[in-house]
Design an enzyme around this catalytic site. Structure first.
Site, mmCIF file in Angstrom:
data_model
loop_
_atom_site.group_PDB
_atom_site.id
_atom_site.type_symbol
_atom_site.label_atom_id
_atom_site.label_comp_id
_atom_site.label_asym_id
_atom_site.label_seq_id
_atom_site.Cartn_x
_atom_site.Cartn_y
_atom_site.Cartn_z
ATOM 1 N N ASP A 211 52.971 30.740 -44.242
ATOM 2 C CA ASP A 211 51.860 30.782 -43.303
ATOM 3 C C ASP A 211 51.083 29.481 -43.508
ATOM 4 O O ASP A 211 50.387 29.313 -44.518
ATOM 5 C CB ASP A 211 50.999 32.016 -43.604
ATOM 6 C CG ASP A 211 49.731 32.056 -42.743
ATOM 7 O OD1 ASP A 211 49.407 31.039 -42.105
ATOM 8 O OD2 ASP A 211 49.064 33.104 -42.738
ATOM 9 N N GLN A 214 46.225 27.400 -42.421
ATOM 10 C CA GLN A 214 45.150 26.591 -43.015
ATOM 11 C C GLN A 214 45.679 25.292 -43.600
ATOM 12 O O GLN A 214 44.890 24.430 -44.004
ATOM 13 C CB GLN A 214 44.419 27.382 -44.114
ATOM 14 C CG GLN A 214 43.704 28.623 -43.622
ATOM 15 C CD GLN A 214 42.582 28.316 -42.630
ATOM 16 O OE1 GLN A 214 42.102 27.184 -42.530
ATOM 17 N NE2 GLN A 214 42.171 29.312 -41.875
HETATM 18 N N1 PLP Z 1 46.888 32.935 -41.424
HETATM 19 C C1 PLP Z 1 45.819 32.373 -41.974
HETATM 20 C C2 PLP Z 1 45.868 31.899 -43.386
HETATM 21 C C3 PLP Z 1 44.659 32.210 -41.202
HETATM 22 O O1 PLP Z 1 43.576 31.650 -41.748
HETATM 23 C C4 PLP Z 1 44.660 32.675 -39.873
HETATM 24 C C5 PLP Z 1 43.426 32.578 -39.050
HETATM 25 O O2 PLP Z 1 42.327 32.575 -39.553
HETATM 26 C C6 PLP Z 1 45.813 33.242 -39.351
HETATM 27 C C7 PLP Z 1 46.915 33.361 -40.154
HETATM 28 C C8 PLP Z 1 45.885 33.735 -37.940
HETATM 29 O O3 PLP Z 1 45.807 32.667 -37.053
HETATM 30 P P1 PLP Z 1 45.704 32.944 -35.485
HETATM 31 O O4 PLP Z 1 44.542 33.864 -35.295
HETATM 32 O O5 PLP Z 1 45.468 31.581 -34.908
HETATM 33 O O6 PLP Z 1 46.995 33.549 -35.051
#
Ligand code: PLP
Length: 416
Positions: A211, A214
């Site tokens: 993921d 960030q």
């Molecule tokens: N993963 C992490 C570490 C995040 O900080 C976020 C959003 O804050 C997400 C996933 C989800 O991102 P999105 O809402 O743009 O799909």
């Protein structure tokens, strides 16, 4: 005037980079509209530079048409622009264009993997996540566990806010089918040791999903060097538009996976009896894709590359250190985690004050921070808090933003 961040040693004077940030801030129209805004909510979403707004607007003004299968000129232009955006984004992360799938964001990218790769798993197969995951990298796997009886295991987080790698190594078993972890915690700011996490999984023949929501805004991503099988991130957190994200997957994995959504573009042929699946990457892009957003995202990636992405990340970390130093003596203030490798994200609580009240107090001073659970309930529980406030730094933030937030927090401690 210089508009590229410089690599500086930790503890070095950041005024050179602050001057760069001051110059870059002029490229963000919102700070002309709201000149007094101190925006410290970059982990939730970033502001957008003029080049990104212009790229989307130019597309709508010059070649607004649907992509693929168009015979007319602007339709061909739209297709060419969209596919150029794909190639640019692929270059940005060192990938091949056919391995790069446009999605709505990190959340959709991870759901895509859970609903395709995940569906090939069997009851009793295991997936390793961590306690610090955003709900986007937790709930899709919990849903999969409900559907298929897959077992989820969690890498614990230490008091420092780091992943416990010794425990992680013990979790890997012959039934492990995937390791899915965040590169950077959106709450603690911890930069995880991805090389070690990937190496352990690789040595057990286990695929890895990263993921990078960030990470993408503050460190260069090279998918080959990372050695993972999937990397997911969002455009809106990296100075790009809303409604666009990336799933990168290795060709080998993507080829093996069934399609995700069904509809136009993901098929090569449809008969009444059934359909045949299109080639990569279209197999995973059903329906009209986010065309203008992809073009905006390309502009954002160009912007990030031009300002020096690695040094930008270090500058944000330096701002976070300055902020941490300025708040360390505020009575009753507790910072969540103190990881040795930390991005520009700081979450904290103030004794006897609700995080929402803290954020509202700062807002009255024109300082935007986030308050809540930051979509990471299990992590909040791990640290024994219901909610926290979070300051997160971006490319246009200045040392005086960190100082203003620290001063306001000291006042909040007395006022609340
Ligand atoms: N993963 C992490 C570490 C995040 O900080 C976020 C959003 O804050 C997400 C996933 C989800 O991102 P999105 O809402 O743009 O799909």
């Amino acid at each position: 005037m210089k508009t590229t961040f410089s690599a500086l040693a930790e503890g070095a004077d950041i005024s050179i980079n602050a001057a760069v940030a001051r110059e870059l801030k002029k490229e963000y129209p919102i700070f002309r509209t709201l000149p007094n805004l101190v925006y410290l909510d970059n982990a939730a979403t970033t502001q957008k530079p003029l080049s990104v707004l212009d790229a989307e607007r130019d597309f709508y003004m010059q070649s607004c048409a649907n992509v693929h299968r168009a015979i007319h000129t602007i339709g061909e232009e739209a297709t060419a622009r969209y596919e150029k955006a794909r190639s640019s984004m692929a270059r940005f992360i060192g990938a091949a264009p056919k391995e790069l799938i446009f999605t709505r964001g990190t959340t959709e990218s991870i759901n895509l993997v859970a609903r395709t790769f995940g569906e090939t798993l069997r009851e009793g197969d295991e997936i390793i996540l961590s306690v610090m995951e955003h709900h986007a990298n937790m709930v899709p796997w919990q849903q999969l566990a409900e559907r298929r009886g897959v077992v989820l295991k969690f890498i614990p987080v230490t008091d420092l806010g780091e992943l416990d790698l010794a425990e992680y190594e013990k979790l890997v078993s012959p039934r492990t089918r995937l390791v899915a972890v965040t590169m950077v915690s959106n709450v603690l700011g911890t930069i995880n040791p991805i090389d070690r996490i990937v190496a352990t999984a690789r040595s057990a023949g286990v695929p890895v999903l990263l993921d990078a929501a960030q990470a993408a805004p503050s460190m260069p991503l090279d998918v080959k060097a990372l050695g993972a099988d999937f990397v997911a991130f969002s455009g809106h957190k990296m100075y790009g538009p809303f409604g666009i994200g990336i799933l990168w997957g290795s060709e080998t994995m993507l080829d093996r996976m069934p399609p995700f959504l069904g509809g136009g573009d993901m098929i090569s042929e449809v008969r009444l009896e059934g359909f045949s699946v299109n080639e990569l990457p279209y197999k995973f892009e059903a329906g009209t894709p986010p065309i203008a957003q992809a073009i905006g995202l390309e502009a954002a990636a160009e912007w990030l590359s031009s300002v020096g992405l690695e040094a930008l990340g270090e500058y944000e970390s330096a701002l976070a250190r300055r902020f941490l130093d300025a708040i360390k003596d505020i009575p009753g203030l507790r910072v969540m985690g103190s990881a040795r490798q930390r991005a520009g994200i700081v979450a904290f609580t103030l004794e006897n004050a609700h995080a929402h009240d803290v954020a509202a107090y700062l807002d009255r001073r024109g300082i935007a921070v986030r308050a809540g659970h930051h979509c990471a309930h299990p992590l909040a529980r791990r640290f024994g808090v219901v909610s926290s406030a979070r300051a997160s730094f971006g490319a246009y933030n200045l040392p005086e933003d960190a100082d203003a937030a620290a001063r306001a927090l000291a006042d909040a401690q007395e006022a609340l």
